[in-house]
Design a protein around this motif. Structure first.
Motif, PDB file in Angstrom:
ATOM      1  N   VAL A 325       0.814  -1.077  -0.117  1.00 23.15           N
ATOM      2  CA  VAL A 325       0.061   0.057  -0.102  1.00 23.15           C
ATOM      3  C   VAL A 325       0.830   1.165  -0.144  1.00 23.15           C
ATOM      4  O   VAL A 325       1.751   1.358   0.883  1.00 23.15           O
ATOM      5  N   VAL A 326       0.719   2.149  -1.186  1.00 23.01           N
ATOM      6  CA  VAL A 326       1.456   3.383  -1.012  1.00 23.01           C
ATOM      7  C   VAL A 326       0.639   4.427  -1.058  1.00 23.01           C
ATOM      8  O   VAL A 326      -0.510   4.384  -1.929  1.00 23.01           O
ATOM      9  N   VAL A 327       0.887   5.519  -0.278  1.00 27.19           N
ATOM     10  CA  VAL A 327      -0.004   6.640  -0.290  1.00 27.19           C
ATOM     11  C   VAL A 327       1.084   7.683  -0.718  1.00 27.19           C
ATOM     12  O   VAL A 327       1.989   7.926   0.112  1.00 27.19           O
ATOM     13  N   ASP A 328       0.676   8.554  -1.808  1.00 29.71           N
ATOM     14  CA  ASP A 328       1.595   9.954  -2.016  1.00 29.71           C
ATOM     15  C   ASP A 328       0.575  10.994  -2.490  1.00 29.71           C
ATOM     16  O   ASP A 328       0.262  11.047  -3.432  1.00 29.71           O
ATOM     17  N   GLY A 329       0.489  11.797  -1.606  1.00 29.12           N
ATOM     18  CA  GLY A 329      -0.511  12.948  -1.705  1.00 29.12           C
ATOM     19  C   GLY A 329      -1.867  12.363  -1.989  1.00 29.12           C
ATOM     20  O   GLY A 329      -2.533  11.964  -1.096  1.00 29.12           O
ATOM     21  N   ASP A 330      -2.425  12.668  -3.290  1.00 30.94           N
ATOM     22  CA  ASP A 330      -3.852  12.569  -3.207  1.00 30.94           C
ATOM     23  C   ASP A 330      -3.851  11.132  -4.074  1.00 30.94           C
ATOM     24  O   ASP A 330      -5.266  10.994  -4.741  1.00 30.94           O
ATOM     25  N   GLU A 331      -2.808  10.381  -4.394  1.00 27.34           N
ATOM     26  CA  GLU A 331      -2.780   9.114  -5.267  1.00 27.34           C
ATOM     27  C   GLU A 331      -2.374   7.889  -4.137  1.00 27.34           C
ATOM     28  O   GLU A 331      -1.777   8.061  -3.276  1.00 27.34           O
ATOM     29  N   VAL A 332      -3.451   6.916  -4.309  1.00 24.45           N
ATOM     30  CA  VAL A 332      -3.141   5.701  -3.334  1.00 24.45           C
ATOM     31  C   VAL A 332      -3.128   4.452  -4.209  1.00 24.45           C
ATOM     32  O   VAL A 332      -3.765   4.299  -5.327  1.00 24.45           O
ATOM     33  N   LEU A 333      -1.958   3.698  -4.016  1.00 26.82           N
ATOM     34  CA  LEU A 333      -1.941   2.540  -4.619  1.00 26.82           C
ATOM     35  C   LEU A 333      -1.969   1.203  -3.691  1.00 26.82           C
ATOM     36  O   LEU A 333      -1.334   1.224  -2.684  1.00 26.82           O
ATOM     37  N   VAL A 334      -2.714   0.138  -4.198  1.00 28.25           N
ATOM     38  CA  VAL A 334      -2.790  -1.128  -3.555  1.00 28.25           C
ATOM     39  C   VAL A 334      -2.488  -2.212  -4.501  1.00 28.25           C
ATOM     40  O   VAL A 334      -3.294  -2.361  -5.564  1.00 28.25           O
ATOM     41  N   THR A 335      -1.522  -2.922  -4.113  1.00 26.73           N
ATOM     42  CA  THR A 335      -1.323  -4.230  -4.953  1.00 26.73           C
ATOM     43  C   THR A 335      -0.614  -5.164  -4.486  1.00 26.73           C
ATOM     44  O   THR A 335      -0.306  -5.192  -3.399  1.00 26.73           O
ATOM     45  N   SER A 336      -0.960  -6.430  -4.947  1.00 29.31           N
ATOM     46  CA  SER A 336      -0.340  -7.396  -4.468  1.00 29.31           C
ATOM     47  C   SER A 336       1.225  -7.339  -4.902  1.00 29.31           C
ATOM     48  O   SER A 336       1.496  -6.737  -5.802  1.00 29.31           O
ATOM     49  N   ALA A 337       2.018  -8.149  -4.072  1.00 26.06           N
ATOM     50  CA  ALA A 337       3.462  -8.148  -4.375  1.00 26.06           C
ATOM     51  C   ALA A 337       3.577  -8.874  -5.710  1.00 26.06           C
ATOM     52  O   ALA A 337       4.572  -8.194  -6.364  1.00 26.06           O
ATOM     53  N   GLY A 338       2.771  -9.687  -6.117  1.00 24.94           N
ATOM     54  CA  GLY A 338       2.880 -10.389  -7.537  1.00 24.94           C
ATOM     55  C   GLY A 338       2.687  -9.486  -8.581  1.00 24.94           C
ATOM     56  O   GLY A 338       3.059  -9.513  -9.776  1.00 24.94           O
ATOM     57  N   GLY A 339       1.767  -8.575  -8.341  1.00 24.55           N
ATOM     58  CA  GLY A 339       1.360  -7.496  -9.278  1.00 24.55           C
ATOM     59  C   GLY A 339       2.136  -6.197  -9.585  1.00 24.55           C
ATOM     60  O   GLY A 339       1.811  -5.503 -10.237  1.00 24.55           O
ATOM     61  N   ALA A 340       3.117  -6.132  -8.589  1.00 25.87           N
ATOM     62  CA  ALA A 340       3.999  -4.928  -8.725  1.00 25.87           C
ATOM     63  C   ALA A 340       4.685  -4.610  -9.755  1.00 25.87           C
ATOM     64  O   ALA A 340       4.876  -3.205 -10.092  1.00 25.87           O
ATOM     65  N   GLN A 341       5.030  -5.610 -10.576  1.00 22.51           N
ATOM     66  CA  GLN A 341       5.773  -5.335 -11.912  1.00 22.51           C
ATOM     67  C   GLN A 341       4.917  -4.714 -12.986  1.00 22.51           C
ATOM     68  O   GLN A 341       5.324  -4.104 -13.804  1.00 22.51           O
ATOM     69  N   ARG A 342       3.572  -4.571 -12.814  1.00 28.74           N
ATOM     70  CA  ARG A 342       2.604  -4.315 -13.605  1.00 28.74           C
ATOM     71  C   ARG A 342       2.127  -2.667 -13.281  1.00 28.74           C
ATOM     72  O   ARG A 342       1.345  -2.169 -13.920  1.00 28.74           O
ATOM     73  N   VAL A 343       2.820  -2.094 -12.305  1.00 32.37           N
ATOM     74  CA  VAL A 343       2.328  -0.679 -11.743  1.00 32.37           C
ATOM     75  C   VAL A 343       2.679   0.273 -13.024  1.00 32.37           C
ATOM     76  O   VAL A 343       1.637   0.963 -13.124  1.00 32.37           O
ATOM     77  N   GLY A 344       3.673   0.064 -13.626  1.00 40.52           N
ATOM     78  CA  GLY A 344       3.846   1.082 -14.778  1.00 40.52           C
ATOM     79  C   GLY A 344       2.621   0.959 -15.902  1.00 40.52           C
ATOM     80  O   GLY A 344       2.735   1.984 -16.771  1.00 40.52           O
ATOM     81  N   LYS A 345       1.890   0.066 -16.189  1.00 43.14           N
ATOM     82  CA  LYS A 345       1.193   0.089 -16.968  1.00 43.14           C
ATOM     83  C   LYS A 345      -0.276   0.900 -16.429  1.00 43.14           C
ATOM     84  O   LYS A 345      -1.084   0.805 -17.408  1.00 43.14           O
ATOM     85  N   LEU A 346      -0.246   1.155 -15.313  1.00 42.96           N
ATOM     86  CA  LEU A 346      -1.569   1.864 -14.824  1.00 42.96           C
ATOM     87  C   LEU A 346      -1.692   3.340 -15.712  1.00 42.96           C
ATOM     88  O   LEU A 346      -0.712   3.823 -15.869  1.00 42.96           O
ATOM     89  N   ASP A 347      -2.791   3.902 -15.844  1.00 39.75           N
ATOM     90  CA  ASP A 347      -2.978   5.151 -16.445  1.00 39.75           C
ATOM     91  C   ASP A 347      -2.273   6.206 -15.641  1.00 39.75           C
ATOM     92  O   ASP A 347      -1.903   7.090 -16.312  1.00 39.75           O
ATOM     93  N   GLY A 348      -2.603   6.062 -14.241  1.00 39.93           N
ATOM     94  CA  GLY A 348      -1.859   7.218 -13.442  1.00 39.93           C
ATOM     95  C   GLY A 348      -0.506   7.198 -13.773  1.00 39.93           C
ATOM     96  O   GLY A 348       0.195   8.396 -13.733  1.00 39.93           O
ATOM     97  N   ALA A 349       0.261   6.035 -13.812  1.00 38.32           N
ATOM     98  CA  ALA A 349       1.780   5.968 -14.097  1.00 38.32           C
ATOM     99  C   ALA A 349       2.201   6.566 -15.269  1.00 38.32           C
ATOM    100  O   ALA A 349       3.012   7.286 -15.557  1.00 38.32           O
ATOM    101  N   ARG A 350       1.432   6.241 -16.328  1.00 35.28           N
ATOM    102  CA  ARG A 350       1.588   6.759 -17.711  1.00 35.28           C
ATOM    103  C   ARG A 350       1.529   8.202 -17.976  1.00 35.28           C
ATOM    104  O   ARG A 350       2.134   8.917 -18.869  1.00 35.28           O
ATOM    105  N   ARG A 351       0.344   8.715 -17.007  1.00 33.45           N
ATOM    106  CA  ARG A 351       0.188  10.217 -17.211  1.00 33.45           C
ATOM    107  C   ARG A 351       1.035  11.082 -16.384  1.00 33.45           C
ATOM    108  O   ARG A 351       1.140  12.176 -16.687  1.00 33.45           O
ATOM    109  N   GLN A 352       2.123  10.488 -15.527  1.00 35.72           N
ATOM    110  CA  GLN A 352       2.791  11.079 -14.427  1.00 35.72           C
ATOM    111  C   GLN A 352       3.657  12.402 -15.307  1.00 35.72           C
ATOM    112  O   GLN A 352       4.004  12.330 -16.542  1.00 35.72           O
TER     113      GLN A 352
END
Length: 352
Positions: A325-352
């Motif tokens: 679980v990661v909280v950064d300002g107004d963004e919150v990420l919740v992922t399984s450890a196994g799914g962590a490699q796919r975080v970069g595919k999220l819309d939020g990550a691509r829009r940064q």
């Protein structure tokens, strides 16, 4: 060290797999993810002191302010006109150094727990580089990791290190387990050592257009104080490619220095969780008996292998296993450890 080592620190990439903490305005290398200093500052620190020349940092324009903020007074900076992957970036540095200079190429965003082991490996690699070798650092694997490329060891080289039998692309889980069981395979950590002229020669042999374009960009570039600006038009014509594909997998002069040094590329939130658990980072309070780590206000009840990283709001978790679980300002990420490699595919990550 008998040879003076010239650290070449590569600051590239956007660090989207560590979103939302890592953003385009302040990506992963410049964050204090382990300890009080950033990964970039830690890289500079372990590549300094006796035997090391002042560092030469290669970074894009948008990261110049961050490099200056966290860099050292004696540092020089090559400002890349465009992102072209590692081989062209290294070629810019190689063309700014005398031929006999031994380059130590280091990513700016990796974690190395054992600096002494790293420096011993650097000394061994420098000796091989002085003999005209292009040396890769082979990281001792501690599990069947599928996120890294592998290097198979060949015959031993007199005086240390070994030949490289082959480079292997990132394997599936079955092949990774087979590599680990067989032994003789190391992770490709993306750290290299070679003479500047050796690299220029091998790049010209296998990627002549890239070599010529990078050389022209340097020849037509200019210094502005401690900043070097390659010619943008010349560099724009250079095709992007990694050093692995452009040079290391082609050259007959490759060598390997195996090393166990507590290395991680911190390439995902799960990798950061593991590094924090192994290091017992004081900011995190170290792992508890269930393998949980927390930075920021958190309460974990009946949880195992959970990581919480919050910059403000309190996070409460009950009955979770292998969750991040990661909280950064107004963004919150919740992922399984196994799914962590796919975080970069999220819309939020691509829009940064």
């Amino acid at each position: 060290m008998s040879e003076t080592i010239h650290p070449i620190i590569l600051c590239g990439g956007s660090g989207t797999r560590l979103w939302p903490r890592s953003r385009a305005v302040r990506p992963k290398p410049f964050l204090p993810l382990l300890g009080e200093s950033s990964l970039f500052e830690q890289t500079l620190a372990r590549c300094s002191g006796e035997g090391f020349a002042p560092p030469l940092v290669v970074a894009g324009e948008r990261h110049v302010a961050l490099v200056e903020e966290q860099g050292t007074p004696d540092m020089r900076l090559v400002v890349e006109p465009a992102a072209r992957n590692t081989a062209p970036a290294i070629a810019l540095a190689a063309n700014l150094l005398p031929g006999e200079a031994i380059m130590l190429v280091c990513p700016s965003d990796h974690h190395i727990a054992n600096t002494d082991a790293f420096r011993r490996a650097v000394t061994a690699a420098a000796g091989l580089a002085a003999e005209g070798r292009l040396v890769a650092f082979g990281i001792a694997p501690d599990g069947p990791e599928t996120g890294y490329g592998y290097i198979e060891r060949g015959a031993p080289i007199e005086g240390g290190g070994c030949e490289i039998a082959r480079f292997v692309e990132k394997p599936d889980a079955e092949r990774a387990r087979a590599f680990l069981a067989a032994g003789g395979f190391d992770w490709n950590g993306g750290i290299f050592a070679f003479r500047a002229d050796t690299f220029r020669e091998e790049l010209a042999a296998y990627r002549p257009a890239m070599a010529e374009g990078a050389a022209r960009a340097v020849a037509q570039g200019a210094w502005d104080g401690a900043h070097f600006h390659p010619d943008a038009a010349a560099f724009a014509e250079v095709e992007g490619e990694s050093i692995d594909y452009a040079v290391m997998e082609n050259t007959g002069r490759a060598a390997l220095v195996p090393v166990a040094m507590g290395w991680s590329d911190i390439g995902s939130w799960s990798a950061l969780r593991d590094a924090r658990r192994a290091g017992g980072d004081a900011r995190d309070g170290g792992p508890d008996r269930q393998g949980n780590v927390a930075r920021g206000p958190a309460e974990l009840v009946d949880c195992r292998n959970v990581m919480v990283d919050s910059d403000g709001p309190r996070v409460s978790c009950i009955g979770l296993d292998d969750v991040i679980v990661v909280v950064d300002g107004d963004e919150v990420l919740v992922t399984s450890a196994g799914g962590a490699q796919r975080v970069g595919k999220l819309d939020g990550a691509r829009r940064q």
